[in-house]
Scaffold this motif. Structure first.
Motif, PDB file in Angstrom:
ATOM      1  N   ARG A  41       0.836  -1.196   0.000  1.00 51.94           N
ATOM      2  CA  ARG A  41       0.000   0.000   0.000  1.00 51.94           C
ATOM      3  C   ARG A  41       0.873   1.249   0.000  1.00 51.94           C
ATOM      4  N   ALA A  42       0.629   2.142  -0.953  1.00 57.42           N
ATOM      5  CA  ALA A  42       1.417   3.368  -1.024  1.00 57.42           C
ATOM      6  C   ALA A  42       0.722   4.380  -1.911  1.00 57.42           C
ATOM      7  N   ASP A  43       0.924   5.650  -1.598  1.00 59.35           N
ATOM      8  CA  ASP A  43       0.474   6.743  -2.442  1.00 59.35           C
ATOM      9  C   ASP A  43       1.598   7.052  -3.425  1.00 59.35           C
ATOM     10  N   LEU A  44       1.456   6.579  -4.641  1.00 55.73           N
ATOM     11  CA  LEU A  44       2.530   6.685  -5.620  1.00 55.73           C
ATOM     12  C   LEU A  44       2.695   8.091  -6.192  1.00 55.73           C
ATOM     13  N   SER A  45       1.817   9.018  -5.799  1.00 54.83           N
ATOM     14  CA  SER A  45       2.018  10.406  -6.192  1.00 54.83           C
ATOM     15  C   SER A  45       3.059  11.083  -5.313  1.00 54.83           C
ATOM     16  N   MET A  72      -3.703   8.861 -13.410  1.00 59.64           N
ATOM     17  CA  MET A  72      -4.890   9.619 -13.049  1.00 59.64           C
ATOM     18  C   MET A  72      -5.246  10.580 -14.165  1.00 59.64           C
ATOM     19  N   VAL A  73      -6.527  10.989 -14.176  1.00 58.01           N
ATOM     20  CA  VAL A  73      -7.048  11.930 -15.154  1.00 58.01           C
ATOM     21  C   VAL A  73      -7.661  13.104 -14.403  1.00 58.01           C
ATOM     22  N   CYS A  74      -7.378  14.315 -14.852  1.00 57.96           N
ATOM     23  CA  CYS A  74      -8.032  15.515 -14.319  1.00 57.96           C
ATOM     24  C   CYS A  74      -8.693  16.229 -15.479  1.00 57.96           C
ATOM     25  N   PRO A  75      -9.910  15.809 -15.875  1.00 56.48           N
ATOM     26  CA  PRO A  75     -10.543  16.389 -17.059  1.00 56.48           C
ATOM     27  C   PRO A  75     -10.804  17.883 -16.889  1.00 56.48           C
ATOM     28  N   ALA A  76     -10.468  18.660 -17.906  1.00 56.82           N
ATOM     29  CA  ALA A  76     -10.728  20.100 -17.898  1.00 56.82           C
ATOM     30  C   ALA A  76     -10.442  20.647 -19.282  1.00 56.82           C
ATOM     31  N   LEU A  86      -1.894  19.860 -13.336  1.00 50.99           N
ATOM     32  CA  LEU A  86      -0.812  19.408 -14.206  1.00 50.99           C
ATOM     33  C   LEU A  86       0.303  18.762 -13.392  1.00 50.99           C
ATOM     34  N   ASP A  87       0.654  19.388 -12.276  1.00 48.25           N
ATOM     35  CA  ASP A  87       1.713  18.840 -11.423  1.00 48.25           C
ATOM     36  C   ASP A  87       1.318  17.478 -10.865  1.00 48.25           C
ATOM     37  N   ARG A  88       0.063  17.328 -10.418  1.00 50.57           N
ATOM     38  CA  ARG A  88      -0.385  16.051  -9.839  1.00 50.57           C
ATOM     39  C   ARG A  88      -0.380  14.945 -10.887  1.00 50.57           C
ATOM     40  N   ALA A 132      -3.644  17.939 -19.406  1.00 55.09           N
ATOM     41  CA  ALA A 132      -2.625  17.385 -18.511  1.00 55.09           C
ATOM     42  C   ALA A 132      -2.412  15.896 -18.785  1.00 55.09           C
ATOM     43  N   TYR A 133      -3.494  15.161 -18.928  1.00 57.25           N
ATOM     44  CA  TYR A 133      -3.405  13.712 -19.123  1.00 57.25           C
ATOM     45  C   TYR A 133      -2.706  13.370 -20.432  1.00 57.25           C
TER      46      TYR A 133
END
Length: 233
Positions: A41-45, A72-76, A86-88, A132-133
């Motif tokens: 288990r880990a937060d890979l970000s 991950m996707v950040c739709p916009a 964008l950084d995330r 970003a994606y």
């Protein structure tokens, strides 16, 4: 004799889980790093959390197969996409892949063998609401090509898989079965269906195979033909 191990990031659900299951069928021991599930288990970000998870994964010895699947996707829209988003996206989709490769690389070089498969996307060729994606996935394809050039002499291949529309829980939430929007997507695919996670896992399994050593630096689109052109509807 222990089974050959393969590290899969984001392997707890969706395409990652299907890839892990296919790897088991192929005789591998999948090591999964994810925020959820029964693996590591880990937060890979987070680079530090990623480094700790990689140390845990490598505690039993080198791993010579890697599937950089987490993303991950950040739709916009282009004007609304934020620098923070964008950084995330870049941190998870791109930096994590490079960090995992660098952690496993010494073991691959020592073995004179390695298989790296990066999960890109058809969106790398352009898709609305994906600034970003798409940028992160296009960058991942570029990194894949460089790794292929630099690592080939060590018996290590690096390839990418670019899924098109794939039916996962995330896809179904965004595109409910039977909705006009979903039907529009299906109509745009030459084979007239969306893909399954198993379709993608099959492509990954081919590239992980020891017999695929003459294939490197490539992007295999698993998209039902969408990258070829536009269907005349």
């Amino acid at each position: 004799m222990s089974l050959p191990r393969v590290l899969i990031t984001g392997g707890a659900a969706g395409i990652g889980a299907a890839t892990a299951e296919r790897c088991r069928e192929e005789g591998y021991d999948p090591i999964i790093i994810d925020r959820e599930g029964s693996g590591i288990r880990a937060d890979l970000s987070d680079p530090e959390a990623t480094a700790e998870a990689l140390r845990e994964a490598l505690a039993r010895g080198p791993i010579t197969r890697l599937v950089n699947n987490v993303g991950m996707v950040c739709p916009a829209t282009a004007e609304a996409q934020t620098l923070a988003e964008l950084d995330r996206v870049m941190a998870l989709n791109l930096r994590c892949a490079m960090q995992c490769m660098q952690a496993l690389l010494p073991g691959m070089k020592a073995a004179g063998f390695g298989r790296i498969v990066n999960m890109a996307s058809r969106a790398a060729l352009g898709k609305e609401l994906r600034t970003a994606y798409a940028a992160s996935k296009a960058a991942l394809v570029g990194m894949t090509r460089v790794w292929a050039l630099e690592l080939g002499a060590h018996g290590i291949t690096a390839n990418a898989v670019g899924p098109g529309p794939i039916r996962t829980e995330l896809f179904d939430r965004a595109n409910p079965p039977g909705s006009p929007r979903t039907q529009q997507i299906i109509d745009s695919v030459p084979v007239k269906r969306v893909g399954t996670a198993g379709d993608v896992a099959h492509a990954v399994a081919y590239l992980l195979d020891e017999r695929s050593g003459f294939v490197t630096g490539q992007t295999l689109y698993v998209c039902g033909g969408m990258t070829v052109g536009v269907v005349d509807l």
